[in-house]
Write a protein that holds these residues in place. Structure first.
Motif, short mmCIF file in Angstrom:
data_model
loop_
_atom_site.label_atom_id
_atom_site.label_comp_id
_atom_site.label_asym_id
_atom_site.label_seq_id
_atom_site.Cartn_x
_atom_site.Cartn_y
_atom_site.Cartn_z
N GLU A 454 0.88 -1.21 -0.13
CA GLU A 454 0.13 0.09 -0.04
C GLU A 454 0.94 1.27 0.02
OE1 GLU A 454 -3.42 2.30 2.99
OE2 GLU A 454 -2.75 0.18 3.04
N TYR A 478 -6.95 -2.91 -0.79
CA TYR A 478 -7.85 -2.69 0.05
C TYR A 478 -8.85 -3.80 0.32
CZ TYR A 478 -6.34 2.22 -0.23
OH TYR A 478 -5.63 3.18 0.01
N GLU A 481 -7.29 -6.67 2.22
CA GLU A 481 -7.41 -6.20 3.62
C GLU A 481 -8.73 -6.38 4.25
OE1 GLU A 481 -5.32 -2.44 3.76
OE2 GLU A 481 -3.20 -3.61 4.10
N ARG A 483 -11.12 -3.94 3.41
CA ARG A 483 -11.33 -2.51 3.53
C ARG A 483 -12.15 -1.98 2.20
NH1 ARG A 483 -5.70 -0.08 4.52
NH2 ARG A 483 -6.68 1.95 4.52
N THR A 484 -13.11 -1.26 2.42
CA THR A 484 -14.14 -0.75 1.29
C THR A 484 -13.80 0.60 0.81
OG1 THR A 484 -15.70 -0.04 2.92
CG2 THR A 484 -15.97 -2.37 2.06
N ASN A 487 -9.72 5.02 3.76
CA ASN A 487 -9.58 5.48 5.27
C ASN A 487 -10.53 4.26 6.14
OD1 ASN A 487 -7.89 7.60 4.91
ND2 ASN A 487 -9.69 8.83 4.31
N ALA A 488 -11.26 3.30 5.81
CA ALA A 488 -11.74 2.38 6.45
C ALA A 488 -10.92 1.66 7.21
CB ALA A 488 -12.79 1.63 5.58
N LYS A 489 -11.23 1.19 8.42
CA LYS A 489 -10.47 0.16 9.29
C LYS A 489 -11.17 -1.23 8.94
CE LYS A 489 -9.71 3.33 12.97
NZ LYS A 489 -9.61 3.77 14.44
N PRO A 490 -10.22 -2.17 8.77
CA PRO A 490 -10.58 -3.47 8.57
C PRO A 490 -11.45 -3.99 9.75
CG PRO A 490 -8.45 -3.36 9.24
CD PRO A 490 -8.71 -2.10 9.05
#
Length: 490
Positions: A454, A478, A481, A483-484, A487-490
């Motif tokens: 990343e 993403y 991981e 993530r959508t 800045n989204a957290k998994p």
């Protein structure tokens, strides 16, 4: 014992034979750098629409439609099998050697056949002959030399058809590679060699060639301007003078002493503020001035050989911007059509010296054998992208394009740490090389280091915002991981 002189057909056949023998390893070679872009992965090769796109100059870094059309036709004959492309390159090189011999003979230059043989088997030409993508060199050279020969035939015979053939062949040469634009100057040089003067009629006959040259030069400069400029070398005129002077001697040295060769020389950025950096350029200009001053005595052959050499190098000395000059000051394939001037002079020198000493011919035979062996060995490095990249990066580890290409080959074989090392080396030499950032990110991702992947892609996005390839790769990271959004957290 008296021997009959060999017939022209036999001499031509021997040139072809020696060429084929020298390049036998290249017949079984594969594809290397740029072969995918121009041929194997080029969608234009697969349809009639692609042929139209070729001639319209779409999706191309250079306008070489005749070269690409030759690939398009061959794709229908042998598809992705590389053998046919290599064989045709070798035969075109052999044809150029035969045409050079005929030109030198018509100009009554001693040792014409020997000069052509040097061109045929010298290792400096391996990069042009053993590399499929350099079809633009072998094809344009045959057409270029054919145009010169036709012009000389027309001038001697006063016939119109060879003259029209000369113009047509030059147009085809220009459609094969833009660097042939200096042909009008070479024609003037040939006329001066024969008659010691150029008449108004000569200039009028050369005028159509000059108009084609101007159009080809404009097209070439326009297409080259599309490529990315990384800002790795200065653009100042004084730097270009320094660079050109050094390149002239690098090229000349490779022709006269082909030891420790590499297809591309290591990049260097001299200090234009130092008077010493101008030494090579001053020496190159001084050599020309000396030969011109003594042209009526001993230096006439040297003047014309050196003039051919300089004229044909002019498009690739750095005065006109070219993409690859950001990586190397000189490349073997850039002097392919400049070399015949020097080879003609060496051939003439050997032929002249052989009249005074019987030792010259045996020594020349040993020299030619050594050149042929070296060409054979150099041709072997073109077996694959990996063999080529390893050979060149061993000679110049700062060749960032080839470090990137070697990394691609290693990643495909699952050798991720080695691939990552190649990409990092490429980025040390060119931090703005987006493709290397992407490839390094993919190697990190394949080995499970998603955070590092990343980070590389974010650097690539800063260098080239909104690039769809970069964004797609970021999206893949993403997704892996869970993530959508960035800045989204998994």
């Amino acid at each position: 014992m008296n021997f009959r002189p060999l017939t022209p057909r036999t001499l031509a056949a021997l040139l072809i034979l020696f060429t084929v023998v020298a390049y036998l390893p290249a017949i079984g070679a594969g594809y290397i750098w740029d072969d995918d872009t121009l041929l194997t992965a080029n969608p234009q090769m697969r349809s009639l629409d692609g042929l139209a796109q070729i001639w319209l100059g779409e999706h191309s870094r250079d306008y070489t439609p005749l070269t690409l059309s030759s690939f398009w036709l061959e794709w229908r004959l042998w598809g992705a099998t590389p053998t046919g492309y290599h064989v045709l390159n070798i035969l075109l090189h052999a044809l150029s050697a035969v045409l050079l011999w005929l030109i030198l003979s018509r100009l009554r230059i001693p040792g014409a056949w020997l000069g052509a043989l040097l061109f045929a088997i010298h290792p400096v030409n391996v990069a042009s002959v053993a590399w499929v993508a350099e079809r633009k060199n072998t094809l344009s050279s045959a057409l270029f030399l054919g145009s010169i020969l036709s012009f000389l035939v027309a001038r001697d015979s006063k016939r119109r058809s060879p003259y029209l053939a000369s113009v047509a062949l030059f147009l085809l040469a220009a459609l094969s590679k833009g660097a042939v634009v200096t042909l009008p100057a070479v024609l003037v040089l040939c006329v001066l060699w024969k008659d010691r003067k150029v008449t108004r009629r000569d200039l009028l006959q050369i005028l159509p060639h000059a108009l084609i040259a101007v159009a080809a030069a404009i097209l070439t400069i326009r297409f080259q301007a599309r490529a990315q400029h990384y800002g790795l070398i200065p653009d100042s005129f004084d730097y270009r003078i320094v660079r050109a002077g050094a390149a002239i001697w690098l090229y000349l040295g490779a022709l006269l002493w082909p030891a420790g060769m590499s297809p591309m020389r290591q990049q260097w950025v001299p200090d234009p503020a130092s008077p010493l950096t101008y030494g090579p350029a001053l020496a190159a200009a001084g050599a020309f001035a000396l030969f011109f001053w003594k042209r009526r005595t001993w230096s006439r052959p040297l003047l014309y050989a050196y003039a051919w050499f300089l004229i044909m190098l002019l498009p690739v000395l750095g005065f006109v911007w070219m993409t690859l000059m950001q990586q190397t000051p000189s490349a073997d394939w850039w002097q392919y059509m400049a070399a015949p001037g020097i080879f003609a002079c060496v051939g003439a020198g050997i032929a002249t010296a052989s009249r005074k000493s019987r030792l010259v011919i045996p020594l020349a035979g040993v020299l030619l054998a050594l050149l042929l062996i070296q060409t054979w060995r150099r041709a072997a490095i073109y077996q694959s992208m990996e063999t080529y990249c390893r050979a060149v990066t061993n000679e110049d580890p700062h060749s960032w394009i080839l470090q990137n290409n070697l990394g691609i080959m290693l990643k495909r074989r699952g050798r991720f740490p080695e691939a990552e090392a190649c990409y990092r080396q490429a980025l040390r030499d060119n931090p703005a090389y987006v493709e290397a950032h992407i490839n390094l990110a993919n190697a990190y991702g394949a080995s499970g280091n998603l955070a590092a992947a990343e980070a590389e892609l974010r650097l690539a996005n800063q260098l080239r915002p909104h690039d769809p390839v970069v964004l797609q790769n970021l999206a893949n990271i993403y997704s892996a991981e869970g993530r959508t959004a960035p800045n989204a957290k998994p």
